[in-house]
Write an enzyme that holds these catalytic residues in place. Sequence first.
Site, PDB file in Angstrom:
ATOM      1  N   ALA A  21       6.533   6.392 -71.222  1.00  0.00           N
ATOM      2  CA  ALA A  21       5.630   5.498 -70.488  1.00  0.00           C
ATOM      3  C   ALA A  21       5.390   6.009 -69.068  1.00  0.00           C
ATOM      4  CB  ALA A  21       6.212   4.087 -70.451  1.00  0.00           C
ATOM      5  N   LYS A  83      -0.369  13.629 -88.824  1.00  0.00           N
ATOM      6  CA  LYS A  83      -0.048  12.400 -89.555  1.00  0.00           C
ATOM      7  C   LYS A  83      -1.337  11.771 -90.084  1.00  0.00           C
ATOM      8  CE  LYS A  83       1.726   7.737 -88.649  1.00  0.00           C
ATOM      9  NZ  LYS A  83       2.329   6.821 -87.680  1.00  0.00           N
ATOM     10  N   LEU A 340       8.304   0.047 -72.714  1.00  0.00           N
ATOM     11  CA  LEU A 340       9.288  -0.907 -73.229  1.00  0.00           C
ATOM     12  C   LEU A 340       9.553  -2.035 -72.238  1.00  0.00           C
ATOM     13  CD1 LEU A 340      11.741   1.704 -74.792  1.00  0.00           C
ATOM     14  CD2 LEU A 340      10.031   0.319 -75.973  1.00  0.00           C
TER      15      LEU A 340
HETATM   16  C1  LIG Z   1      14.131   2.629 -82.633  1.00  0.00           C
HETATM   17  C2  LIG Z   1      12.829   2.918 -81.962  1.00  0.00           C
HETATM   18  C3  LIG Z   1      11.889   3.738 -82.583  1.00  0.00           C
HETATM   19  C4  LIG Z   1      10.647   3.973 -81.980  1.00  0.00           C
HETATM   20  N1  LIG Z   1       9.694   4.715 -82.625  1.00  0.00           N
HETATM   21  C5  LIG Z   1       8.452   4.802 -82.110  1.00  0.00           C
HETATM   22  C6  LIG Z   1       7.420   5.502 -82.769  1.00  0.00           C
HETATM   23  O1  LIG Z   1       7.627   6.106 -83.812  1.00  0.00           O
HETATM   24  N2  LIG Z   1       6.202   5.526 -82.191  1.00  0.00           N
HETATM   25  C7  LIG Z   1       5.941   4.901 -81.026  1.00  0.00           C
HETATM   26  O2  LIG Z   1       4.795   4.894 -80.590  1.00  0.00           O
HETATM   27  N3  LIG Z   1       6.917   4.307 -80.341  1.00  0.00           N
HETATM   28  C8  LIG Z   1       8.147   4.223 -80.857  1.00  0.00           C
HETATM   29  N4  LIG Z   1       9.136   3.589 -80.158  1.00  0.00           N
HETATM   30  C9  LIG Z   1       8.874   3.155 -78.797  1.00  0.00           C
HETATM   31  C10 LIG Z   1       8.947   4.340 -77.847  1.00  0.00           C
HETATM   32  O3  LIG Z   1      10.195   4.977 -77.956  1.00  0.00           O
HETATM   33  C11 LIG Z   1       8.736   3.880 -76.421  1.00  0.00           C
HETATM   34  O4  LIG Z   1       7.590   3.091 -76.339  1.00  0.00           O
HETATM   35  C12 LIG Z   1       8.554   5.049 -75.502  1.00  0.00           C
HETATM   36  O5  LIG Z   1       9.572   5.969 -75.647  1.00  0.00           O
HETATM   37  C13 LIG Z   1       8.450   4.607 -74.078  1.00  0.00           C
HETATM   38  O6  LIG Z   1       9.695   4.265 -73.562  1.00  0.00           O
HETATM   39  P1  LIG Z   1       9.770   3.951 -72.007  1.00  0.00           P
HETATM   40  O7  LIG Z   1       9.256   5.135 -71.286  1.00  0.00           O
HETATM   41  O8  LIG Z   1       9.124   2.647 -71.782  1.00  0.00           O
HETATM   42  O9  LIG Z   1      11.326   3.751 -71.772  1.00  0.00           O
HETATM   43  P2  LIG Z   1      12.533   4.821 -71.670  1.00  0.00           P
HETATM   44  O10 LIG Z   1      12.339   6.012 -72.516  1.00  0.00           O
HETATM   45  O11 LIG Z   1      13.777   4.013 -71.885  1.00  0.00           O
HETATM   46  O12 LIG Z   1      12.485   5.305 -70.172  1.00  0.00           O
HETATM   47  C14 LIG Z   1      12.962   4.522 -69.123  1.00  0.00           C
HETATM   48  C15 LIG Z   1      13.023   5.357 -67.881  1.00  0.00           C
HETATM   49  O13 LIG Z   1      13.413   4.537 -66.802  1.00  0.00           O
HETATM   50  C16 LIG Z   1      14.434   5.181 -66.074  1.00  0.00           C
HETATM   51  N5  LIG Z   1      15.251   4.183 -65.411  1.00  0.00           N
HETATM   52  C17 LIG Z   1      15.770   3.042 -65.913  1.00  0.00           C
HETATM   53  N6  LIG Z   1      16.497   2.398 -64.986  1.00  0.00           N
HETATM   54  C18 LIG Z   1      16.408   3.133 -63.860  1.00  0.00           C
HETATM   55  C19 LIG Z   1      16.936   3.007 -62.559  1.00  0.00           C
HETATM   56  N7  LIG Z   1      17.735   2.001 -62.217  1.00  0.00           N
HETATM   57  N8  LIG Z   1      16.652   3.968 -61.661  1.00  0.00           N
HETATM   58  C20 LIG Z   1      15.861   5.025 -61.967  1.00  0.00           C
HETATM   59  N9  LIG Z   1      15.330   5.196 -63.185  1.00  0.00           N
HETATM   60  C21 LIG Z   1      15.609   4.266 -64.128  1.00  0.00           C
HETATM   61  C22 LIG Z   1      15.187   5.985 -67.119  1.00  0.00           C
HETATM   62  O14 LIG Z   1      15.929   7.017 -66.554  1.00  0.00           O
HETATM   63  C23 LIG Z   1      14.006   6.508 -67.920  1.00  0.00           C
HETATM   64  O15 LIG Z   1      13.459   7.643 -67.299  1.00  0.00           O
HETATM   65  C24 LIG Z   1      10.377   3.383 -80.725  1.00  0.00           C
HETATM   66  C25 LIG Z   1      11.332   2.628 -80.090  1.00  0.00           C
HETATM   67  C26 LIG Z   1      12.556   2.361 -80.695  1.00  0.00           C
HETATM   68  C27 LIG Z   1      13.552   1.501 -80.007  1.00  0.00           C
END
Ligand SMILES: Cc1cc2nc3c(=O)[nH]c(=O)nc-3n(C[C@H](O)[C@H](O)[C@H](O)COP(=O)(O)OP(=O)(O)OC[C@H]3O[C@@H](n4cnc5c(N)ncnc54)[C@H](O)[C@@H]3O)c2cc1C
Length: 508
Positions: A21, A83, A340
């Site tokens: 994200a 895909k 997320l």
């Molecule tokens: C089991 C599972 C399967 C999935 N499969 C799919 C799929 O097939 N297709 C799909 O589209 N999506 C899928 N998703 C969703 C997808 O993984 C997420 O939407 C995507 O990875 C985005 O995650 P994010 O960047 O929001 O969070 P994260 O990857 O968790 O990143 C969070 C970031 O915030 C940082 N952070 C957190 N707290 C702090 C802090 N205090 N200080 C500094 N930095 C901090 C972390 O270091 C990290 O860099 C899946 C999710 C799950 C749970």
Amino acid sequence: MTQQRREGPIRSVAIIGGGTAGWMTAAAISKSFGREIQVHLVESEEIGTIGVGEATVPHISLFNRLLQIDEGEFVRQTQGTFKLGIQFNDWSKIGDSYVHGFGTIGRDLGLMPFHQYWLKARAMGKAADISRYSLNTLAAPQGKFMVSPSDAPKNTPLAEIAYAYHFDAGLYAQFLRRRAEAQGVVRTEGKVIAVKQNGESGFVESVTLESGADIAADLFIDCSGFRALLIEETLHAGYEDWTHWLPCDRALAVPCAKVGPPTPYTRSTARTAGWQWRIPLQHRTGNGHVYSSAFMTETQAADILMANLDGPALGDPRPVRFTTGRRRKIWDKNVIAIGLASGFIEPLESTAIFLIQTGINRLMGLFPQNSFQPILQDTYNAQMQFEYERIRDFIILHYRATRRDDSEFWNYVRTMAIPDSLQAYIDLFSANGQFFRQGEELFGLTSWVQVMLGQGIMPRTYHPAVDWVRNEDMLNLVGHVEKVIAANVGLMPRHEDFIARHCAAPPV
Ligand SMILES: Cc1cc2nc3c(=O)[nH]c(=O)nc-3n(C[C@H](O)[C@H](O)[C@H](O)COP(=O)(O)OP(=O)(O)OC[C@H]3O[C@@H](n4cnc5c(N)ncnc54)[C@H](O)[C@@H]3O)c2cc1C
């Protein structure tokens, strides 16, 4: 009294989080606004990213186009594969299999979609399985794939092949990071340990890192994952929990060695209390077991996962916990949650990266001035709520429309109350196969029809206008489409050959 904010444009954006994200948002904002806006991204290697999220829906190509990403380079650098859809095994009942393919089904005639003619032909005993009338659903199980050639004759199935990608989530974030940094995004490694808010307005003014550094900005984008550091821990935006409709709340993820050519589809196999994914990449295969902790222990879930891998596991299963639902306010004050942090719908239809993309698009469209007019926030939140709820209903459909009665989990989901909005879709389709897409909801006719039929919902009849076409003409149409699809799939190369020719990744 609310303190007035400075008038004028937003000059600085701070993105908290460097997962998919965070880097998608950073790459998109820096590409769209150039250096007009200073973009700062903070991430913590110690906390890390979720490390899953490797299957997508076709809309990602629009995002890639915005960033002017070359497809071959993108697939190569992320160990990607293509895909055509998702194969659902054992969902409707044990032993059943269907593919939810992207693209279209057959060829429409007049005002009626093709499947209406198919319904009548089937009732007459003169139609094959619905999968034989769509390029994607026929090509996928045969392992065929190609991108539409530029010289494909118009109006043939090969001219409009719809597809998405599988890729390595870690490599994808790195790929976007390189682009974002080249476009001027400044990255800071460090953990946010405190958030400073304006005493009167509650707007976030800065975040403080463990190092003591303060990062201030006009607009904050919360990409901190499930922690939801700003939107929830700081602003308490609230969360609507949908576990009663989507009871899966845990996943175990593990990669395994690749043992054969990568399939051009994601595979989802229903298990006793959830389902297992298989995502083929060029260098390895991603696997995971999504299950409900109310119906299964982690040990049981791990045993099932490890007993059902194509090749040797490349590590131990990694547990992930989640609560399906959405943030009540995804945009609050000067914080917008993307990824997320904004909510999560379990990954059955690979929709989370799409929700990131759509969150970014809406942010671009509703990009505020520094005065943050409330109508922008309200519009954003209403649109995201709609988007989330329509996807939610589509996912619930897979569970509710099942004949499985072999476990407590399936008995629960098969008989649970569902949202009225989904019930209305099911009732209408059951009556005479009709479906109407609402607004810009993600999944359209092809998706709903394929999953309704695949899950065993057969309409009682078809639309009356089908009878206005002579039976002979109608059967000719249905037969012709089947032949054309088969002939076109016959012309397609194997998925692995297409990759080898156009976008093979370097060996690892
Ligand atoms: C089991 C599972 C399967 C999935 N499969 C799919 C799929 O097939 N297709 C799909 O589209 N999506 C899928 N998703 C969703 C997808 O993984 C997420 O939407 C995507 O990875 C985005 O995650 P994010 O960047 O929001 O969070 P994260 O990857 O968790 O990143 C969070 C970031 O915030 C940082 N952070 C957190 N707290 C702090 C802090 N205090 N200080 C500094 N930095 C901090 C972390 O270091 C990290 O860099 C899946 C999710 C799950 C749970």
